[in-house]
Design a protein around this motif. Structure first.
Motif, PDB file in Angstrom:
ATOM      1  N   TRP A  65       0.828  -1.213   0.000  1.00 38.25           N
ATOM      2  CA  TRP A  65       0.000   0.000   0.000  1.00 38.25           C
ATOM      3  C   TRP A  65       0.863   1.264   0.000  1.00 38.25           C
ATOM      4  O   TRP A  65       0.412   2.336  -0.408  1.00 38.25           O
ATOM      5  CB  TRP A  65      -0.941   0.008   1.210  1.00 38.25           C
ATOM      6  CG  TRP A  65      -2.048  -0.992   1.110  1.00 38.25           C
ATOM      7  CD1 TRP A  65      -2.121  -2.212   1.706  1.00 38.25           C
ATOM      8  CD2 TRP A  65      -3.240  -0.866   0.332  1.00 38.25           C
ATOM      9  NE1 TRP A  65      -3.278  -2.856   1.363  1.00 38.25           N
ATOM     10  CE2 TRP A  65      -4.000  -2.056   0.516  1.00 38.25           C
ATOM     11  CE3 TRP A  65      -3.755   0.130  -0.503  1.00 38.25           C
ATOM     12  CZ2 TRP A  65      -5.221  -2.264  -0.102  1.00 38.25           C
ATOM     13  CZ3 TRP A  65      -4.975  -0.082  -1.121  1.00 38.25           C
ATOM     14  CH2 TRP A  65      -5.691  -1.265  -0.919  1.00 38.25           C
ATOM     15  N   LEU A  66       2.089   1.139   0.463  1.00 38.32           N
ATOM     16  CA  LEU A  66       3.027   2.260   0.416  1.00 38.32           C
ATOM     17  C   LEU A  66       3.984   2.134  -0.766  1.00 38.32           C
ATOM     18  O   LEU A  66       4.391   3.150  -1.351  1.00 38.32           O
ATOM     19  CB  LEU A  66       3.837   2.325   1.713  1.00 38.32           C
ATOM     20  CG  LEU A  66       3.075   2.733   2.972  1.00 38.32           C
ATOM     21  CD1 LEU A  66       3.956   2.564   4.197  1.00 38.32           C
ATOM     22  CD2 LEU A  66       2.582   4.175   2.870  1.00 38.32           C
ATOM     23  N   LEU A  67       4.336   0.900  -1.118  1.00 39.23           N
ATOM     24  CA  LEU A  67       5.313   0.688  -2.186  1.00 39.23           C
ATOM     25  C   LEU A  67       4.783   1.136  -3.549  1.00 39.23           C
ATOM     26  O   LEU A  67       5.509   1.756  -4.329  1.00 39.23           O
ATOM     27  CB  LEU A  67       5.706  -0.787  -2.236  1.00 39.23           C
ATOM     28  CG  LEU A  67       6.809  -1.145  -3.235  1.00 39.23           C
ATOM     29  CD1 LEU A  67       8.093  -0.421  -2.876  1.00 39.23           C
ATOM     30  CD2 LEU A  67       7.043  -2.654  -3.254  1.00 39.23           C
ATOM     31  N   LEU A  70       4.843   4.851  -3.850  1.00 37.87           N
ATOM     32  CA  LEU A  70       6.245   5.253  -3.905  1.00 37.87           C
ATOM     33  C   LEU A  70       6.806   5.062  -5.305  1.00 37.87           C
ATOM     34  O   LEU A  70       7.534   5.923  -5.816  1.00 37.87           O
ATOM     35  CB  LEU A  70       7.057   4.440  -2.892  1.00 37.87           C
ATOM     36  CG  LEU A  70       8.561   4.730  -2.839  1.00 37.87           C
ATOM     37  CD1 LEU A  70       8.820   6.175  -2.466  1.00 37.87           C
ATOM     38  CD2 LEU A  70       9.242   3.793  -1.835  1.00 37.87           C
ATOM     39  N   ALA A  71       6.483   3.946  -5.936  1.00 30.82           N
ATOM     40  CA  ALA A  71       6.956   3.686  -7.298  1.00 30.82           C
ATOM     41  C   ALA A  71       6.344   4.673  -8.290  1.00 30.82           C
ATOM     42  O   ALA A  71       7.022   5.151  -9.211  1.00 30.82           O
ATOM     43  CB  ALA A  71       6.616   2.255  -7.706  1.00 30.82           C
ATOM     44  N   ALA A 159       9.777  14.958  -3.342  1.00 29.64           N
ATOM     45  CA  ALA A 159       9.438  15.286  -1.952  1.00 29.64           C
ATOM     46  C   ALA A 159       8.331  14.377  -1.427  1.00 29.64           C
ATOM     47  O   ALA A 159       8.377  13.906  -0.287  1.00 29.64           O
ATOM     48  CB  ALA A 159       9.025  16.752  -1.852  1.00 29.64           C
ATOM     49  N   ILE A 160       7.325  14.117  -2.259  1.00 29.23           N
ATOM     50  CA  ILE A 160       6.247  13.209  -1.860  1.00 29.23           C
ATOM     51  C   ILE A 160       6.805  11.817  -1.591  1.00 29.23           C
ATOM     52  O   ILE A 160       6.430  11.151  -0.616  1.00 29.23           O
ATOM     53  CB  ILE A 160       5.161  13.144  -2.954  1.00 29.23           C
ATOM     54  CG1 ILE A 160       4.430  14.489  -3.063  1.00 29.23           C
ATOM     55  CG2 ILE A 160       4.156  12.026  -2.661  1.00 29.23           C
ATOM     56  CD1 ILE A 160       3.438  14.553  -4.197  1.00 29.23           C
ATOM     57  N   SER A 161       7.725  11.379  -2.450  1.00 27.76           N
ATOM     58  CA  SER A 161       8.288  10.035  -2.279  1.00 27.76           C
ATOM     59  C   SER A 161       9.084   9.916  -0.978  1.00 27.76           C
ATOM     60  O   SER A 161       9.142   8.851  -0.383  1.00 27.76           O
ATOM     61  CB  SER A 161       9.174   9.674  -3.484  1.00 27.76           C
ATOM     62  OG  SER A 161      10.368  10.441  -3.503  1.00 27.76           O
ATOM     63  N   LEU A 184       9.663  -1.819  -9.513  1.00 22.73           N
ATOM     64  CA  LEU A 184       8.244  -1.637  -9.807  1.00 22.73           C
ATOM     65  C   LEU A 184       8.025  -0.421 -10.691  1.00 22.73           C
ATOM     66  O   LEU A 184       7.238  -0.459 -11.651  1.00 22.73           O
ATOM     67  CB  LEU A 184       7.455  -1.491  -8.501  1.00 22.73           C
ATOM     68  CG  LEU A 184       5.939  -1.311  -8.630  1.00 22.73           C
ATOM     69  CD1 LEU A 184       5.319  -2.478  -9.398  1.00 22.73           C
ATOM     70  CD2 LEU A 184       5.305  -1.185  -7.249  1.00 22.73           C
ATOM     71  N   GLY A 185       8.718   0.674 -10.386  1.00 24.44           N
ATOM     72  CA  GLY A 185       8.603   1.872 -11.212  1.00 24.44           C
ATOM     73  C   GLY A 185       9.069   1.629 -12.634  1.00 24.44           C
ATOM     74  O   GLY A 185       8.487   2.137 -13.592  1.00 24.44           O
TER      75      GLY A 185
END
Length: 301
Positions: A65-67, A70-71, A159-161, A184-185
């Motif tokens: 849910w965070l990964l 983040l990607a 910054a969000i990441s 993943l990105g």
């Protein structure tokens, strides 16, 4: 300790040069394809390191849910906006705008993590923002181009990441979070690039391909590993101080390789931006530590 500082300086010089090399590569490749190729090279480098050292943590269902965000923010949107912006924005200006990341992180941390925002932070922000006006200003006033907006988006998504990474690293180690988010990105970027930009929009020059993969492997892969190792030896706070050198490295390399003129207003702006960031984060050790840890996972370097 001297060896650690030299290695950190090497990383920062590579990341500062990355702005210039990126400016060169966006004239040889479509920006999304460039991002996809580089991320693939970086992913392979990080996966190889993880396989050799066996430093790969396991993920739980809650971690995803965070990964995934983040990607999306830290890799997909960040890389796409960064290279798209470099098509029209010179490396020095891009590096100076991206040096606003620590202040943006502090603002987001105040909103989402309920951290305090001191008077010192406010003063530093004012000084740094004044520097931005010098950097993007022209003789006839302030002109915000679409390229500059893309660079601001790259800074903001980074910054969000950092905020997301801060929450994720409460559960898994920073290297595993960096590796998983990069892979993943990369998986998200490749199909988007192929759909949006035909494969014919790639360079026919061998030097461009060598520079592309070398920068992806060395600057984003190898340097991230070196940086993470040295963080454990000198501390993230001391290491993060080196990041303030990136705009100056980009300025010098841009002048030497591309002949990009360094104006007086850019010099004033760079001093104000870096000075504002240092003022704002001088006594904020915890936040500086977070920025130091995140520097190795950013596509901005």
């Amino acid at each position: 300790m001297v060896r650690s500082y030299l290695l950190l300086l090497f990383c920062v010089c590579c990341w500062g040069s990355n702005f210039v090399f990126g400016s060169m590569l966006v004239h040889e490749f479509a920006p999304l394809l460039l991002s996809a190729f580089r991320l693939t090279a970086t992913s392979l480098c990080l996966l190889s390191y993880a396989w050799v050292t066996r430093k790969l943590g396991r993920l739980s269902k809650r971690d995803w849910w965070l990964l995934v965000p983040l990607a999306i923010f830290g890799t997909l949107l960040n890389q796409a906006s960064f290279f798209t912006g470099l098509q029209t924005v010179d490396a020095t200006t891009a590096a100076l705008i991206l040096s606003l990341a620590p202040l943006t992180i502090a603002l987001l941390a105040r909103v989402f993590l309920k951290e305090t925002f001191s008077i010192q932070m406010v003063l530093g922000s004012v000084v740094a923002i004044t520097g931005v006006f010098f950097v993007v200003g022209k003789s006839g006033g302030i002109h915000i181009s679409i390229g500059i907006l893309y660079i601001f988006m790259a800074m903001f998504t980074f910054a969000i990441s950092v905020i997301i990474m801060r929450k994720l690293t409460e559960r898994i180690d920073a290297f595993s979070a960096t590796l998983y988010s990069t892979v993943l990105g990369s998986g998200l970027m490749v199909p988007v690039a192929i759909i949006k930009e035909p494969l014919t929009q790639v360079s026919p020059h061998v030097w461009a391909w060598v520079l592309l993969f070398a920068s992806g492997i060395v600057m984003q892969g190898l340097c991230s590993v070196i940086w993470n190792v040295q963080l454990q030896r000198v501390g993230a706070g001391k290491a993060a101080i080196f990041l303030n050198l990136q705009p100056f490295v980009a300025m010098m390399v841009g002048f030497l390789l591309l002949g990009t003129a360094v104006t007086g207003t850019q010099m004033i702006g760079s001093l104000l931006i870096v000075g504002g960031v240092v003022l704002a984060t001088l006594q904020r050790r915890a936040r500086i530590d977070d920025i130091g840890r995140m520097s190795s996972s950013s596509g901005l370097k």
